[in-house]
Design a protein around this motif. Structure first.
Motif, mmCIF file in Angstrom:
data_model
loop_
_atom_site.group_PDB
_atom_site.id
_atom_site.type_symbol
_atom_site.label_atom_id
_atom_site.label_comp_id
_atom_site.label_asym_id
_atom_site.label_seq_id
_atom_site.Cartn_x
_atom_site.Cartn_y
_atom_site.Cartn_z
ATOM 1 N N GLU A 11 0.812 -1.220 0.000
ATOM 2 C CA GLU A 11 0.000 0.000 0.000
ATOM 3 C C GLU A 11 0.844 1.269 0.000
ATOM 4 O O GLU A 11 0.334 2.355 -0.284
ATOM 5 C CB GLU A 11 -0.926 0.028 1.228
ATOM 6 C CG GLU A 11 -2.028 -1.005 1.187
ATOM 7 C CD GLU A 11 -2.795 -1.120 2.489
ATOM 8 O OE1 GLU A 11 -3.978 -1.502 2.426
ATOM 9 O OE2 GLU A 11 -2.223 -0.836 3.575
ATOM 10 N N SER A 13 3.137 4.174 -1.238
ATOM 11 C CA SER A 13 3.488 4.772 -2.521
ATOM 12 C C SER A 13 5.013 4.775 -2.642
ATOM 13 O O SER A 13 5.725 4.629 -1.635
ATOM 14 C CB SER A 13 2.959 6.206 -2.609
ATOM 15 O OG SER A 13 3.689 7.053 -1.738
ATOM 16 N N GLN A 15 6.805 7.340 -3.200
ATOM 17 C CA GLN A 15 7.264 8.513 -2.453
ATOM 18 C C GLN A 15 7.304 8.223 -0.961
ATOM 19 O O GLN A 15 8.239 8.618 -0.272
ATOM 20 C CB GLN A 15 6.377 9.729 -2.742
ATOM 21 C CG GLN A 15 6.871 11.007 -2.077
ATOM 22 C CD GLN A 15 8.286 11.380 -2.490
ATOM 23 O OE1 GLN A 15 8.582 11.489 -3.674
ATOM 24 N NE2 GLN A 15 9.176 11.578 -1.517
ATOM 25 N N GLU A 16 6.289 7.517 -0.436
ATOM 26 C CA GLU A 16 6.285 7.164 0.988
ATOM 27 C C GLU A 16 7.445 6.246 1.324
ATOM 28 O O GLU A 16 8.140 6.452 2.321
ATOM 29 C CB GLU A 16 4.957 6.509 1.377
ATOM 30 C CG GLU A 16 3.797 7.474 1.421
ATOM 31 C CD GLU A 16 2.454 6.792 1.530
ATOM 32 O OE1 GLU A 16 1.509 7.455 1.998
ATOM 33 O OE2 GLU A 16 2.314 5.603 1.138
#
Length: 147
Positions: A11, A13, A15-16
């Motif tokens: 889940e 991203s 970027q995360e």
């Protein structure tokens, strides 16, 4: 105010994930001057607890159900950005991490490997020391349990 969410690895991203790895490296490798293998192949099995402030990840933990890392549920890679520690966000991220283990895994016994200088912080989160201090990546640690 810290906005905290829990995500599986899939889940996250890109970027995360990048922000998580950057924060962990910033604190555990650079600030603590400790060369170790942070990307250890365990992130895929973990639930990731992300603390956002102004849309930036400034606090983080990863949690595991029993058997996925240790015999007990566990919390690891507990980190708060250096500039944000004065706000006590460590307590917020730990509270959500403990609640996530209790609700998602139906577990109440949680084990951590705590840096020894943070014993009182973890005591305040409900953890008690077990055994003797030991070196992990040349940093004194102690095993702690919350029941």
């Amino acid at each position: 105010m810290l906005n905290i969410i829990v995500k599986t690895f899939s889940e996250l991203s890109l970027q995360e994930l990048y922000s998580i790895l950057q924060l962990r490296s910033e604190v555990f490798v650079v600030e603590q001057d400790c060369v170790y293998q942070d990307i250890d192949g365990k992130d895929e099995k973990a639930l990731h607890v992300l603390g956002f402030k102004n849309d930036k990840i400034i606090a983080y933990t990863r949690i595991f159900k029993p058997g996925d890392y240790l015999e007990f549920a566990c919390i690891g890679r507990v980190v708060v950005s250096k500039n944000e520690r004065a706000f006590k966000y460590g307590y917020d991220i730990m509270k959500v991490s403990i609640e996530a283990i209790e609700t998602r895994f139906k577990e109440h016994k949680i084990k951590i490997s705590a840096q020894a200088h943070l014993k009182s912080f973890y005591n305040n989160c409900g953890f008690k020391e077990i055994g003797e201090e030991y070196l992990e990546d040349n940093i004194p640690h102690i095993a702690m349990i919350k029941q």
